[in-house]
Design a protein around this motif. Sequence first.
Motif, short mmCIF file in Angstrom:
data_model
loop_
_atom_site.label_atom_id
_atom_site.label_comp_id
_atom_site.label_asym_id
_atom_site.label_seq_id
_atom_site.Cartn_x
_atom_site.Cartn_y
_atom_site.Cartn_z
N SER A 243 -0.13 -3.85 14.25
CA SER A 243 -0.08 -5.31 14.09
C SER A 243 -1.15 -5.78 13.10
CB SER A 243 -0.27 -5.98 15.45
OG SER A 243 -1.47 -5.50 16.02
N HIS A 244 -1.67 -4.87 12.31
CA HIS A 244 -2.75 -5.22 11.38
C HIS A 244 -2.25 -6.05 10.20
CE1 HIS A 244 -1.03 -1.30 10.28
NE2 HIS A 244 -1.17 -1.73 9.02
N SER A 245 -3.18 -6.78 9.59
CA SER A 245 -2.85 -7.63 8.44
C SER A 245 -2.87 -6.82 7.15
CB SER A 245 -3.89 -8.75 8.34
OG SER A 245 -5.16 -8.16 8.06
N LEU A 246 -2.37 -7.48 6.09
CA LEU A 246 -2.45 -6.88 4.75
C LEU A 246 -3.90 -6.61 4.39
CD1 LEU A 246 -0.60 -6.56 1.99
CD2 LEU A 246 -1.91 -8.58 1.33
N ALA A 247 -4.78 -7.57 4.73
CA ALA A 247 -6.21 -7.43 4.37
C ALA A 247 -6.80 -6.19 5.05
CB ALA A 247 -6.96 -8.69 4.78
N THR A 248 -6.43 -5.96 6.31
CA THR A 248 -6.96 -4.78 7.01
C THR A 248 -6.43 -3.50 6.38
OG1 THR A 248 -7.13 -6.02 9.05
CG2 THR A 248 -7.10 -3.63 9.27
N LEU B 224 -10.04 16.66 -10.92
CA LEU B 224 -9.25 15.46 -10.68
C LEU B 224 -8.12 15.27 -11.68
CD1 LEU B 224 -11.89 12.85 -9.50
CD2 LEU B 224 -10.51 14.44 -8.15
N ASP B 225 -8.25 15.88 -12.87
CA ASP B 225 -7.15 15.72 -13.84
C ASP B 225 -6.01 16.68 -13.55
OD1 ASP B 225 -8.09 18.15 -14.73
OD2 ASP B 225 -8.30 17.54 -16.83
N GLY B 226 -6.14 17.46 -12.49
CA GLY B 226 -5.08 18.39 -12.09
C GLY B 226 -4.57 18.10 -10.69
N ILE B 227 -4.60 16.84 -10.28
CA ILE B 227 -3.99 16.45 -9.00
C ILE B 227 -3.06 15.27 -9.24
CG2 ILE B 227 -6.12 17.05 -7.73
CD1 ILE B 227 -6.36 13.99 -7.06
N VAL B 228 -2.22 14.99 -8.25
CA VAL B 228 -1.49 13.73 -8.21
C VAL B 228 -1.85 13.10 -6.87
CG1 VAL B 228 0.79 12.65 -8.04
CG2 VAL B 228 0.42 14.50 -9.68
N LEU B 229 -2.25 11.83 -6.88
CA LEU B 229 -2.56 11.13 -5.64
C LEU B 229 -1.29 10.48 -5.10
CD1 LEU B 229 -4.75 10.05 -3.63
CD2 LEU B 229 -4.80 7.97 -5.05
N LYS B 230 -1.06 10.65 -3.81
CA LYS B 230 0.13 10.04 -3.19
C LYS B 230 -0.30 9.14 -2.05
CE LYS B 230 4.50 11.27 -0.97
NZ LYS B 230 5.67 12.15 -1.07
N PRO B 231 -0.60 7.90 -2.34
CA PRO B 231 -1.06 6.99 -1.28
C PRO B 231 0.07 6.11 -0.76
CG PRO B 231 -1.50 5.99 -3.40
CD PRO B 231 -0.68 7.25 -3.66
N ASN B 232 -0.25 5.38 0.31
CA ASN B 232 0.63 4.30 0.78
C ASN B 232 0.42 3.09 -0.13
OD1 ASN B 232 -2.05 4.60 2.32
ND2 ASN B 232 -1.64 2.38 2.43
N MET B 233 1.43 2.21 -0.16
CA MET B 233 1.19 0.90 -0.75
C MET B 233 0.44 0.08 0.31
SD MET B 233 4.78 0.08 -2.62
CE MET B 233 5.66 1.32 -3.60
N VAL B 234 -0.28 -0.94 -0.13
CA VAL B 234 -1.01 -1.79 0.82
C VAL B 234 -0.06 -2.88 1.32
CG1 VAL B 234 -2.91 -3.43 1.09
CG2 VAL B 234 -3.26 -1.29 -0.20
N VAL B 235 0.37 -2.73 2.56
CA VAL B 235 1.33 -3.67 3.16
C VAL B 235 0.79 -4.14 4.52
CG1 VAL B 235 3.37 -2.65 2.04
CG2 VAL B 235 2.62 -1.77 4.24
N ALA B 236 1.37 -5.18 5.07
CA ALA B 236 0.98 -5.63 6.41
C ALA B 236 1.65 -4.73 7.44
CB ALA B 236 1.41 -7.08 6.61
N GLY B 237 1.02 -4.57 8.60
CA GLY B 237 1.59 -3.76 9.68
C GLY B 237 2.96 -4.29 10.09
N THR B 238 3.86 -3.37 10.48
CA THR B 238 5.23 -3.78 10.79
C THR B 238 5.28 -4.76 11.98
OG1 THR B 238 5.36 -1.70 11.97
CG2 THR B 238 6.53 -1.80 9.90
#
Length: 325
Positions: free
Chosen positions: A183-188, A211-225
């Motif tokens: 239930s977290h916010s976008l800001a959190t 670092l030039d030999g990796i790919v970062l796979k993060p989440n997008m910053v979204v509000a909790g569902t």
Amino acid sequence: MSALNKIAQTLVSNRRGILAADESIGTMSARLEGVGVEPSAESRRVYRELIVTTPKLAESISGVILADETFYQKLDNGRTFPEYLQDIGILAGIKVDTGAKPLAGSPDEKITEGLDGLRERVADYVRLGATFAKWRAVITIGDDMPSERAVHANAHALARYAGLCQEGGLVPIVEPEVLMDGSHSLATCREVTTSVLKTVFAELELMKVELDGIVLKPNMVVAGTGSGEQPSVEDVATATVESLREAVPSSVPGISFLSGGQDPEVATHHLGAMQKLDPLPWELTYSFGRALVGPALEAWRGDENNRAAGQEALSVRAVANAAAR
Ligand code: 13P
């Protein structure tokens, strides 16, 4: 340009992105059952063959992440999946983690396992045609979560995995996923994502990962569902890019997002909106699982007569995401 950098650049450039088809046996079986298909090694193989033989896939997909089971299976034409992908101009990747287990001392949080024997497994995968790998860490937001313990343990494991992959010649996709559940916010989400990424990069540096030999796979910053918050596409794009700017060194060639359970079209809109922000130091692309193959699975439902419809559904998403870039 180092060999690793070249692979990483190939994965994230030319308006292409990565397709994650590496669901574990348990997850894939559940998704097949969800569309009325009896799960088995053969039904998983048939479904994965449908995915990788989608016409013109290589125009929008640079790499496909495979599960261990699929890596050793063959297409009807006798080629292994990594061989076939190579034939059509797509890099073959392999998920090397063995799953997220409860973290001792924090039973509601998880630590991803799979480091034991990884050096030897990397050597086998390279010999059989893999050029990149994936390891997913999951971070939960909730009461007193994430704990410093969970973030640190997962960042440490990601960095040790990345080091072993680079030593063996594989580009590591470094995936710290802050989950949308809660239930977290976008800001959190933004605050947690930034802090997790900073910890991950500190550990990568400690382990001397290039670092030039990796790919970062993060989440997008979204509000909790469960938050009731519905941030605009622009708000998500801005928060995501601001978080990345704070935490991700510019030597990283590319960032390929996971979709994390977002609606496929919404995930594409978010990706498109990010490209419109000020020039970024890294390529921003997709490494979607569900947001690419979900509609295909729904259209196919295990019926050979729906094969073309399933491939068309995947094509539509892949082309839309390439266009969003
Ligand atoms: P989703 O895009 O479905 O989140 O999957 C991406 C992935 O590879 C998860 O590890």
